[in-house]
Write a protein that holds these residues in place. Structure first.
Motif, PDB file in Angstrom:
ATOM      1  N   GLN A 107       8.569  36.101  26.788  1.00 34.51           N
ATOM      2  CA  GLN A 107       9.581  37.536  26.527  1.00 34.51           C
ATOM      3  C   GLN A 107      11.306  36.503  26.362  1.00 34.51           C
ATOM      4  OE1 GLN A 107       9.244  40.636  27.189  1.00 34.51           O
ATOM      5  NE2 GLN A 107       7.514  40.277  28.009  1.00 34.51           N
ATOM      6  N   LEU A 108      11.359  36.785  25.225  1.00 35.36           N
ATOM      7  CA  LEU A 108      12.715  36.377  24.103  1.00 35.36           C
ATOM      8  C   LEU A 108      13.316  37.201  23.826  1.00 35.36           C
ATOM      9  CD1 LEU A 108      10.475  35.381  20.779  1.00 35.36           C
ATOM     10  CD2 LEU A 108      11.087  33.904  23.086  1.00 35.36           C
ATOM     11  N   ASP A 109      14.870  36.860  24.428  1.00 31.64           N
ATOM     12  CA  ASP A 109      15.538  37.916  24.097  1.00 31.64           C
ATOM     13  C   ASP A 109      16.203  38.233  22.784  1.00 31.64           C
ATOM     14  OD1 ASP A 109      16.278  36.736  26.993  1.00 31.64           O
ATOM     15  OD2 ASP A 109      17.625  34.824  26.071  1.00 31.64           O
ATOM     16  N   SER A 110      15.885  37.464  22.067  1.00 30.20           N
ATOM     17  CA  SER A 110      16.206  37.888  20.530  1.00 30.20           C
ATOM     18  C   SER A 110      14.747  38.311  19.623  1.00 30.20           C
ATOM     19  CB  SER A 110      16.975  37.007  19.629  1.00 30.20           C
ATOM     20  OG  SER A 110      16.340  35.721  19.873  1.00 30.20           O
ATOM     21  N   SER A 111      14.860  39.148  18.610  1.00 23.47           N
ATOM     22  CA  SER A 111      13.935  39.431  18.048  1.00 23.47           C
ATOM     23  C   SER A 111      14.236  37.955  16.639  1.00 23.47           C
ATOM     24  CB  SER A 111      13.657  41.029  17.589  1.00 23.47           C
ATOM     25  OG  SER A 111      13.619  41.273  18.751  1.00 23.47           O
ATOM     26  N   PRO A 112      13.554  37.488  17.046  1.00 25.74           N
ATOM     27  CA  PRO A 112      12.892  36.156  15.396  1.00 25.74           C
ATOM     28  C   PRO A 112      12.300  36.395  14.465  1.00 25.74           C
ATOM     29  CG  PRO A 112      11.900  34.646  17.515  1.00 25.74           C
ATOM     30  CD  PRO A 112      12.779  36.737  17.989  1.00 25.74           C
ATOM     31  N   GLU A 113      12.274  36.547  13.075  1.00 27.29           N
ATOM     32  CA  GLU A 113      11.761  36.791  12.321  1.00 27.29           C
ATOM     33  C   GLU A 113      10.419  36.475  12.644  1.00 27.29           C
ATOM     34  OE1 GLU A 113      13.048  35.630   8.259  1.00 27.29           O
ATOM     35  OE2 GLU A 113      15.332  35.898   8.711  1.00 27.29           O
ATOM     36  N   LYS A 114       9.645  36.898  11.343  1.00 25.07           N
ATOM     37  CA  LYS A 114       7.887  36.920  11.659  1.00 25.07           C
ATOM     38  C   LYS A 114       7.885  35.369  11.041  1.00 25.07           C
ATOM     39  CE  LYS A 114       4.948  39.565   9.571  1.00 25.07           C
ATOM     40  NZ  LYS A 114       4.444  40.522   8.469  1.00 25.07           N
ATOM     41  N   LEU A 137      13.356  27.247  18.223  1.00 22.97           N
ATOM     42  CA  LEU A 137      13.609  27.630  18.836  1.00 22.97           C
ATOM     43  C   LEU A 137      13.365  27.876  20.182  1.00 22.97           C
ATOM     44  CD1 LEU A 137      14.251  31.795  19.044  1.00 22.97           C
ATOM     45  CD2 LEU A 137      11.134  31.311  19.796  1.00 22.97           C
ATOM     46  N   GLU A 138      14.815  27.638  21.270  1.00 20.26           N
ATOM     47  CA  GLU A 138      14.952  27.183  22.086  1.00 20.26           C
ATOM     48  C   GLU A 138      14.602  27.851  23.219  1.00 20.26           C
ATOM     49  OE1 GLU A 138      16.627  24.098  25.066  1.00 20.26           O
ATOM     50  OE2 GLU A 138      16.286  24.034  22.567  1.00 20.26           O
ATOM     51  N   LEU A 139      14.314  27.441  24.174  1.00 20.58           N
ATOM     52  CA  LEU A 139      13.908  28.657  25.460  1.00 20.58           C
ATOM     53  C   LEU A 139      14.958  28.074  26.539  1.00 20.58           C
ATOM     54  CD1 LEU A 139       9.958  28.189  25.144  1.00 20.58           C
ATOM     55  CD2 LEU A 139      11.900  29.935  23.990  1.00 20.58           C
ATOM     56  N   THR A 140      14.564  29.540  27.342  1.00 22.47           N
ATOM     57  CA  THR A 140      15.484  29.237  28.646  1.00 22.47           C
ATOM     58  C   THR A 140      14.598  28.569  29.392  1.00 22.47           C
ATOM     59  OG1 THR A 140      15.307  31.321  29.352  1.00 22.47           O
ATOM     60  CG2 THR A 140      17.077  30.625  28.283  1.00 22.47           C
ATOM     61  N   GLN A 141      14.531  27.673  31.069  1.00 24.16           N
ATOM     62  CA  GLN A 141      14.013  27.265  31.616  1.00 24.16           C
ATOM     63  C   GLN A 141      12.372  28.764  32.075  1.00 24.16           C
ATOM     64  OE1 GLN A 141      15.605  26.317  35.111  1.00 24.16           O
ATOM     65  NE2 GLN A 141      13.587  25.152  36.183  1.00 24.16           N
TER      66      GLN A 141
END
Length: 63
Positions: free
Chosen positions: A22-29, A5-9
């Protein structure tokens, strides 16, 4: 192997400070390897309604 999962700075800094991520998307469990600029930072576990950060507390950024 876990998915990445790539993160922003700003997200990477939140992760390294062990703050609420705080993630931009909602990844699966699942478990994820979080990365920044394709460099692995550590592991998170995505659950319903929250994300557990498994970055060692002794290594977190304090300031």
């Amino acid at each position: 192997m876990y998915p990445r999962l790539e993160l922003t700075q700003p997200q990477a800094i939140q992760f390294l400070k062990k703050e609420e991520l705080q993630l931009d998307s909602s990844p699966e469990k699942s478990w994820y390897i979080v990365t920044f600029n394709a460099n692995p930072l550590g592991l998170i576990k995505v659950l319903e309604g929250r994300i557990n950060n498994y970055y060692p507390g002794n290594y977190r950024i304090l300031k």
